[in-house]
Design an enzyme around this catalytic site. Structure first.
Site, mmCIF file in Angstrom:
data_model
loop_
_atom_site.group_PDB
_atom_site.id
_atom_site.type_symbol
_atom_site.label_atom_id
_atom_site.label_comp_id
_atom_site.label_asym_id
_atom_site.label_seq_id
_atom_site.Cartn_x
_atom_site.Cartn_y
_atom_site.Cartn_z
ATOM 1 N N GLY A 40 0.070 -75.184 -20.627
ATOM 2 C CA GLY A 40 -0.268 -76.529 -20.024
ATOM 3 C C GLY A 40 0.474 -77.557 -20.851
ATOM 4 O O GLY A 40 0.167 -78.757 -20.951
ATOM 5 N N GLY A 85 1.637 -81.094 -19.544
ATOM 6 C CA GLY A 85 0.629 -82.383 -19.322
ATOM 7 C C GLY A 85 0.538 -83.296 -20.204
ATOM 8 O O GLY A 85 1.490 -83.734 -20.926
ATOM 9 N N GLN A 86 -0.040 -84.357 -19.701
ATOM 10 C CA GLN A 86 -0.080 -85.625 -20.438
ATOM 11 C C GLN A 86 -0.418 -85.481 -22.024
ATOM 12 O O GLN A 86 0.314 -86.078 -23.019
ATOM 13 C CB GLN A 86 -1.326 -86.594 -20.111
ATOM 14 C CG GLN A 86 -1.373 -87.959 -20.902
ATOM 15 C CD GLN A 86 -2.511 -88.591 -20.486
ATOM 16 O OE1 GLN A 86 -3.586 -88.190 -19.818
ATOM 17 N NE2 GLN A 86 -2.556 -90.021 -20.815
ATOM 18 N N ASP A 94 4.127 -73.417 -19.403
ATOM 19 C CA ASP A 94 3.493 -74.234 -18.389
ATOM 20 C C ASP A 94 3.893 -73.524 -17.026
ATOM 21 O O ASP A 94 4.748 -72.661 -17.092
ATOM 22 C CB ASP A 94 4.266 -75.707 -18.295
ATOM 23 C CG ASP A 94 2.921 -76.896 -17.480
ATOM 24 O OD1 ASP A 94 2.575 -77.645 -18.106
ATOM 25 O OD2 ASP A 94 2.787 -76.469 -16.326
ATOM 26 N N ILE A 95 3.281 -73.984 -15.991
ATOM 27 C CA ILE A 95 3.378 -73.198 -14.614
ATOM 28 C C ILE A 95 4.991 -73.456 -13.979
ATOM 29 O O ILE A 95 5.292 -72.698 -13.165
ATOM 30 C CB ILE A 95 2.334 -73.559 -13.657
ATOM 31 C CG1 ILE A 95 2.388 -72.397 -12.664
ATOM 32 C CG2 ILE A 95 2.405 -74.835 -13.111
ATOM 33 C CD1 ILE A 95 1.093 -72.365 -11.991
ATOM 34 N N ASP A 110 1.414 -69.057 -15.982
ATOM 35 C CA ASP A 110 0.186 -69.452 -15.187
ATOM 36 C C ASP A 110 -0.867 -69.138 -15.964
ATOM 37 O O ASP A 110 -1.277 -68.022 -16.385
ATOM 38 C CB ASP A 110 0.360 -68.806 -13.840
ATOM 39 C CG ASP A 110 -0.639 -69.174 -13.011
ATOM 40 O OD1 ASP A 110 -0.686 -68.835 -11.669
ATOM 41 O OD2 ASP A 110 -1.736 -69.607 -13.424
ATOM 42 N N TYR A 140 -15.081 -80.843 -12.326
ATOM 43 C CA TYR A 140 -14.335 -81.016 -13.567
ATOM 44 C C TYR A 140 -15.268 -80.960 -14.611
ATOM 45 O O TYR A 140 -15.400 -79.997 -15.786
ATOM 46 C CB TYR A 140 -13.585 -82.295 -13.596
ATOM 47 C CG TYR A 140 -12.899 -82.438 -14.887
ATOM 48 C CD1 TYR A 140 -13.338 -83.569 -15.719
ATOM 49 C CD2 TYR A 140 -11.788 -81.443 -15.545
ATOM 50 C CE1 TYR A 140 -12.584 -83.853 -17.015
ATOM 51 C CE2 TYR A 140 -11.131 -81.858 -16.764
ATOM 52 C CZ TYR A 140 -11.292 -83.224 -17.316
ATOM 53 O OH TYR A 140 -10.886 -83.367 -18.344
ATOM 54 N N LYS A 176 -16.328 -78.162 -17.577
ATOM 55 C CA LYS A 176 -16.248 -78.368 -19.079
ATOM 56 C C LYS A 176 -17.765 -77.990 -19.600
ATOM 57 O O LYS A 176 -17.615 -77.691 -20.899
ATOM 58 C CB LYS A 176 -15.692 -79.898 -19.273
ATOM 59 C CG LYS A 176 -14.382 -80.296 -18.863
ATOM 60 C CD LYS A 176 -13.362 -79.481 -19.510
ATOM 61 C CE LYS A 176 -12.083 -79.592 -19.481
ATOM 62 N NZ LYS A 176 -10.955 -78.755 -20.008
ATOM 63 N N ILE A 203 -7.717 -91.055 -21.991
ATOM 64 C CA ILE A 203 -6.457 -91.058 -23.011
ATOM 65 C C ILE A 203 -5.334 -91.869 -22.514
ATOM 66 O O ILE A 203 -4.853 -91.671 -21.156
ATOM 67 C CB ILE A 203 -6.057 -89.663 -23.383
ATOM 68 C CG1 ILE A 203 -7.190 -88.868 -24.075
ATOM 69 C CG2 ILE A 203 -4.648 -89.690 -24.419
ATOM 70 C CD1 ILE A 203 -6.882 -87.641 -24.671
HETATM 71 C C1 VAH Z 1 -9.893 -87.736 -16.325
HETATM 72 N N1 VAH Z 1 -8.602 -88.160 -18.287
HETATM 73 O O1 VAH Z 1 -10.103 -88.720 -15.909
HETATM 74 C C2 VAH Z 1 -9.719 -87.328 -17.716
HETATM 75 C C3 VAH Z 1 -10.678 -87.241 -18.645
HETATM 76 C C4 VAH Z 1 -12.740 -88.568 -19.515
HETATM 77 C C5 VAH Z 1 -11.725 -88.535 -18.522
HETATM 78 O O2 VAH Z 1 -11.198 -86.285 -18.716
HETATM 79 O O3 VAH Z 1 -10.495 -87.006 -15.578
#
Ligand code: VAH
Length: 317
Positions: A9, A12-13, A35-36, A53, A143, A147, A173
């Site tokens: 990845g 990504g950012q 990355d993919i 992937d 999400y 996590k 971030i």
């Molecule tokens: C999001 N940038 O907005 C991520 C982050 C705490 C937020 O995990 O989903």
């Protein structure tokens, strides 16, 4: 062959800047970015790059065996807003990619893993102010669920199989090099770009929505610091709370307006407001500060100054 680092990845950012920093530390040829796809040509052409992937176990394993990879940074994930649109895809990518690297470490193919968690593990029943390291975690986003569960698996693999996996709960971030994608905190990046490009911004979060945030330089510093810390110092093997600054859309607007008096802001909350409302407004990261001497560097004013300076160069304005 010297041991290598693999970043999954990498386009990504966070992955984009993590690749640059790890190559500065370890040498370009010792850090394989993957990355993919090859959407970030600068990155693709800056050193060893492979198309992988993150859901493909054999692709990850083959890369590790062929290149003597011993450390993996797994940065691929679908974030909070995208995860609500595609829940099963988010579960598939976020969870199976983690199992792939945990199992490679369990079988000793690799030695060490960095896996990013997020303040998204917290939910509306979590104490919102100065959220402690150990507290209620009832996330209401896919999400956040991935996590939270991922943290449980990391701790299990460490305790059961002695896997050296390390993790931090990133806040939102802010960076100027690579755009974020699919996050709820993305407004805090978009606002700087729009300030330079158009002089106005419509926030998708309401003006008083306070969220924990961090400048990318601090996020990269935390990532390298936890990976360099002596294993015996680490008392948390789920994921460390991490904090730097908390601010609202109104406060970031005011920090920009102080530098650009013509800048204007409007507010039109969308579905991401409910996600933001479920997260804490500030985080207690005292355990990270004690265990591996974490200390952030940038406050809101300093971050705004650097973001505007760098984006003016990017847009030649
Ligand atoms: C999001 N940038 O907005 C991520 C982050 C705490 C937020 O995990 O989903």
């Amino acid at each position: 062959m010297s041991s290598k680092i693999l970043i999954i990845g990498a386009c990504g950012q966070i992955g984009t800047e993590l690749t640059t920093k790890l190559r500065e530390i370890h040498g370009v040829t010792n850090v394989i970015a993957s990355d993919i796809n090859t959407r970030n040509l600068d990155l693709v052409n800056s050193g060893p790059f492979e198309i992988i992937d993150a859901k493909n176990y054999n692709a990850i394993k083959d890369c590790c065996l062929q290149n003597n990879v011993k450390t993996v940074y797994l940065m691929a994930a679908l974030l909070s807003a995208t995860g609500e649109k595609y829940p099963m895809e988010a579960w598939d990518l976020n969870m199976n990619s983690l199992f792939h690297v945990l199992n490679l470490a369990k079988q000793k193919t690799i030695d060490k893993i960095f896996w990013p968690s997020s303040i998204a593990v917290f939910g509306p029943t979590t104490p919102s102010e100065n959220t402690p390291q150990h507290t209620i975690c009832e996330p209401t986003t896919v999400y956040g669920i991935t996590k939270q569960v991922g943290e449980r698996w990391c701790e299990y693999y460490h305790n059961k199989y002695d896997v050296d996996v390390r993790s931090i709960r990133y806040p939102g971030i802010i960076s100027y090099k690579a755009m974020p994608g699919g996050g709820t905190t993305d407004y805090a990046v978009e606002i700087y770009h729009e300030a330079i490009k158009t002089g106005k911004y419509e926030s998708f979060l309401s003006e008083n929505t306070s969220l924990p945030m961090m400048f990318m330089e601090d996020a990269i510093k935390a990532t390298t610091k936890i990976m360099e810390a002596p294993a015996e110092n680490l008392t948390i093997r789920s994921a460390y709370n991490l904090s730097a600054i908390s601010f609202t859309p109104k406060e970031i607007f005011e920090s920009i307006k102080a530098k650009m008096p013509e800048f204007s802001m409007s507010y039109k909350p969308d579905f991401r407001q409910a996600i933001a409302d479920s997260w804490p407004s500030s985080i207690d990261d005292s355990v990270a500060r004690k265990d591996w001497n974490w200390q952030h560097d940038y406050n809101l004013k300093e971050m705004t100054s650097e973001m505007l300076k760098q984006l003016r160069k990017k847009y030649n304005s």
